[in-house]
Design a protein around this motif. Structure first.
Motif, short mmCIF file in Angstrom:
data_model
loop_
_atom_site.label_atom_id
_atom_site.label_comp_id
_atom_site.label_asym_id
_atom_site.label_seq_id
_atom_site.Cartn_x
_atom_site.Cartn_y
_atom_site.Cartn_z
N GLU A 295 -2.88 -12.38 11.18
CA GLU A 295 -3.31 -11.63 10.00
C GLU A 295 -3.21 -12.50 8.76
O GLU A 295 -2.17 -13.09 8.49
CB GLU A 295 -2.43 -10.39 9.84
CG GLU A 295 -2.80 -9.51 8.68
CD GLU A 295 -1.89 -8.30 8.60
OE1 GLU A 295 -2.30 -7.20 9.00
OE2 GLU A 295 -0.72 -8.47 8.16
N TYR A 296 -4.31 -12.56 8.02
CA TYR A 296 -4.36 -13.31 6.76
C TYR A 296 -4.48 -12.29 5.62
O TYR A 296 -5.45 -11.52 5.58
CB TYR A 296 -5.55 -14.27 6.74
CG TYR A 296 -5.40 -15.44 7.67
CD1 TYR A 296 -5.09 -16.70 7.19
CD2 TYR A 296 -5.57 -15.29 9.05
CE1 TYR A 296 -4.95 -17.79 8.05
CE2 TYR A 296 -5.43 -16.37 9.92
CZ TYR A 296 -5.12 -17.61 9.40
OH TYR A 296 -4.98 -18.68 10.25
N VAL A 297 -3.50 -12.29 4.73
CA VAL A 297 -3.48 -11.35 3.62
C VAL A 297 -4.01 -12.06 2.38
O VAL A 297 -3.47 -13.10 1.96
CB VAL A 297 -2.05 -10.82 3.35
CG1 VAL A 297 -2.08 -9.79 2.22
CG2 VAL A 297 -1.47 -10.20 4.63
N LEU A 298 -5.06 -11.51 1.78
CA LEU A 298 -5.66 -12.11 0.60
C LEU A 298 -4.99 -11.60 -0.67
O LEU A 298 -4.20 -10.65 -0.63
CB LEU A 298 -7.16 -11.82 0.58
CG LEU A 298 -7.93 -12.21 1.84
CD1 LEU A 298 -9.43 -12.04 1.63
CD2 LEU A 298 -7.62 -13.63 2.28
N ALA A 299 -5.31 -12.20 -1.80
CA ALA A 299 -4.61 -11.90 -3.05
C ALA A 299 -4.78 -10.44 -3.46
O ALA A 299 -3.88 -9.87 -4.10
CB ALA A 299 -5.12 -12.82 -4.16
N ASP A 300 -5.90 -9.81 -3.12
CA ASP A 300 -6.12 -8.41 -3.50
C ASP A 300 -5.57 -7.43 -2.46
O ASP A 300 -5.81 -6.23 -2.56
CB ASP A 300 -7.60 -8.16 -3.74
CG ASP A 300 -8.46 -8.45 -2.52
OD1 ASP A 300 -7.90 -8.76 -1.44
OD2 ASP A 300 -9.71 -8.39 -2.63
N GLY A 301 -4.86 -7.94 -1.47
CA GLY A 301 -4.23 -7.08 -0.47
C GLY A 301 -5.05 -6.86 0.79
O GLY A 301 -4.53 -6.30 1.77
N ARG A 302 -6.31 -7.28 0.79
CA ARG A 302 -7.12 -7.14 2.01
C ARG A 302 -6.56 -8.03 3.12
O ARG A 302 -6.10 -9.13 2.87
CB ARG A 302 -8.58 -7.51 1.73
CG ARG A 302 -9.36 -6.48 0.94
CD ARG A 302 -10.79 -6.92 0.68
NE ARG A 302 -10.83 -8.14 -0.11
CZ ARG A 302 -11.41 -9.26 0.28
NH1 ARG A 302 -12.02 -9.33 1.46
NH2 ARG A 302 -11.41 -10.33 -0.51
N ARG A 303 -6.67 -7.52 4.35
CA ARG A 303 -6.18 -8.26 5.51
C ARG A 303 -7.35 -8.59 6.43
O ARG A 303 -8.12 -7.71 6.80
CB ARG A 303 -5.15 -7.42 6.27
CG ARG A 303 -3.89 -7.08 5.46
CD ARG A 303 -3.19 -5.87 6.01
NE ARG A 303 -4.04 -4.68 5.89
CZ ARG A 303 -3.70 -3.46 6.35
NH1 ARG A 303 -2.54 -3.29 6.96
NH2 ARG A 303 -4.52 -2.44 6.21
N LEU A 304 -7.47 -9.86 6.76
CA LEU A 304 -8.48 -10.31 7.71
C LEU A 304 -7.76 -10.76 8.98
O LEU A 304 -6.76 -11.48 8.91
CB LEU A 304 -9.31 -11.45 7.13
CG LEU A 304 -10.04 -11.15 5.81
CD1 LEU A 304 -10.89 -12.34 5.40
CD2 LEU A 304 -10.87 -9.89 5.90
N LEU A 305 -8.27 -10.35 10.12
CA LEU A 305 -7.62 -10.61 11.40
C LEU A 305 -8.40 -11.66 12.17
O LEU A 305 -9.56 -11.45 12.55
CB LEU A 305 -7.54 -9.32 12.22
CG LEU A 305 -6.79 -8.16 11.54
CD1 LEU A 305 -6.91 -6.89 12.36
CD2 LEU A 305 -5.32 -8.52 11.34
#
Length: 422
Positions: free
Chosen positions: A327-337
């Motif tokens: 899981e990669y958490v971006l600065a705005d809180g979105r998570r990309l798997l």
């Protein structure tokens, strides 16, 4: 010769489990079983040394056993350490007479050492999957071995692309056969095999429900076509991205929406790359994706998803939130798997193509190898002879008790004449 010269596996004690795994695969591989019996009598590989860099799976073991039965001395390295079945590797080394240099999850340095080790056999034939053996044989340190290579086979679209570039530049020093381009392989292995196993990998890694979700398939070649079909069959809405107008047209006629990735990124929930090219999913696409978007690659090399860019965008990275899922958490809180570290998802998160599919693919490889053992070809990229591909199809149909119609003499004559019928 000590054991270190013959194999390097994780645990030789797991060989019995590997034998059971190989036996299970063989039940669905009647064509290779028949070829093994033929080769054991004809011995087409007597005196032939084979260096292979392939996925270390039970299905591959069935192929290599067939070569050994035909008289070949075989060494094997893993083309993708994340897909290596350690028990299969042990069975190959302990029970099936193959020199194996493969352990699951090895680092890049160990991987390169394993590739180098299989070339120590001074190969007559090579079986490559992604071009690493070819690269090594054209490097300064091992180029002396290239003169002894009669020919080789390349199994991947990405690898064939690189070979054609080498051939155009006049750099390829021996003949290589493009296995991935035969009609049977494009249809059965790429479309039906990779299509099913890629979706299988996504489902195993995420346990998600595809029905009702939007799946974006990048690339509408045979692999992408198969992924799109399987995803739609499970109820997904499928969007295709393409750079080729004919393939884009084919996708629209199949009922899929075709969009540029810059637009598809904003609507997709699952993304599967199947292009053979690099940077298909990039920073500007990650910036548009929804929270929870799943990223998977069906191609051989881990370059289709720009992982360094994803890493740079992330403020947190959580490894192993599920098996083969980071899981990669971006600065705005979105998570990309990201699935399978961006590597070939069907072999890393699942078990690759079904054994029945690989029976067809590997039968073509075995018959091509038997042809190459005596053929005289110039350096360059060559096609599999049509008669070999046809024989594979006929053998598989016979093994599954499928019967064909035959032309009547009148029909055969009509097809072979330019005269109008009376």
């Amino acid at each position: 010769m000590d054991a270190g010269d013959r194999y390097e596996v994780a645990d030789l004690g797991s060989a019995a489990a590997g034998v059971r795994r190989v036996d299970w695969a063989e039940r669905s591989m009647p064509v290779l079983r028949a070829l093994r019996e033929r080769f054991a009598v004809d011995r087409p590989f007597a005196g032939i040394r084979v260096a292979a860099c392939l996925q270390v799976t039970a299905e591959t073991a069935v192929l290599l056993r067939t070569l050994v039965a035909g008289g070949a001395e075989v060494r094997l390295a893993a083309s993708n350490p994340l897909s290596t079945q350690d028990d299969t590797a042990a069975a190959l080394a302990a029970e099936y007479g193959v020199g194996v240099f493969a352990r699951s999850g090895v680092d890049a340095e160990t991987y390169r050492r394993h590739v180098a080790a299989v070339l120590d056999v001074a190969p007559t034939l090579i079986f490559d999957e992604g071009g690493d053996l070819v690269d090594e044989l054209h490097a300064a340190g091992r180029a002396d071995l290239a003169a002894g290579v009669r020919a080789g086979c390349e199994s991947t679209t990405s690898g064939v692309l690189r070979l054609r570039q080498m051939a155009r530049a006049g750099a390829l020093r021996f003949p290589m056969v493009a296995l991935d381009q035969t009609p049977t392989r494009l249809l059965v292995d790429n479309r039906y095999g990779t299509g099913q196993s890629t979706v299988d990998g996504v489902l195993r890694a995420t346990s998600m429900l595809l029905a009702g979700r939007t799946v974006v398939v990048a690339g509408y070649g045979q692999c992408g076509t198969g992924v799109a079909e399987r995803a739609r069959g499970l109820g997904a809405r499928v969007v295709v991205t393409e750079v080729d107008p004919l393939r884009a047209l084919a996708a629209t006629l199949a009922g899929y929406q075709v969009l540029p990735m810059a637009e598809a990124a904003a609507v997709g929930e699952v993304f599967v790359t199947a292009t053979g090219n690099r940077d298909v999913l990039r920073a500007e696409h990650f910036a548009l994706m929804r929270d929870g978007a799943v990223l998977a690659n069906a191609g051989h090399f881990d370059v289709e998803i720009d992982i360094p860019a994803l890493t740079d965008l992330a403020v947190e990275r959580h490894s192993g939130v599920r098996a083969h899922t980071d899981e990669y958490v971006l600065a705005d809180g979105r998570r990309l798997l990201l699935l399978a570290e961006g590597r070939v998802v069907n072999l890393t998160a699942a078990e690759g193509n079904p054994a029945a599919v690989m029976d067809i693919a590997f039968a073509g490889q075995a018959l091509t190898a038997a042809w190459l053992a005596s053929a005289e070809l110039p350096p360059g990229v060559h096609a599999v002879p049509d008669e070999i591909d046809r024989e594979v199809a006929e053998l598989r149909l016979a093994a599954t008790h499928v019967r064909l119609d035959t032309l009547t003499p009148a029909q055969a004559g009509y097809l072979n004449s330019w005269h109008r019928a009376d």
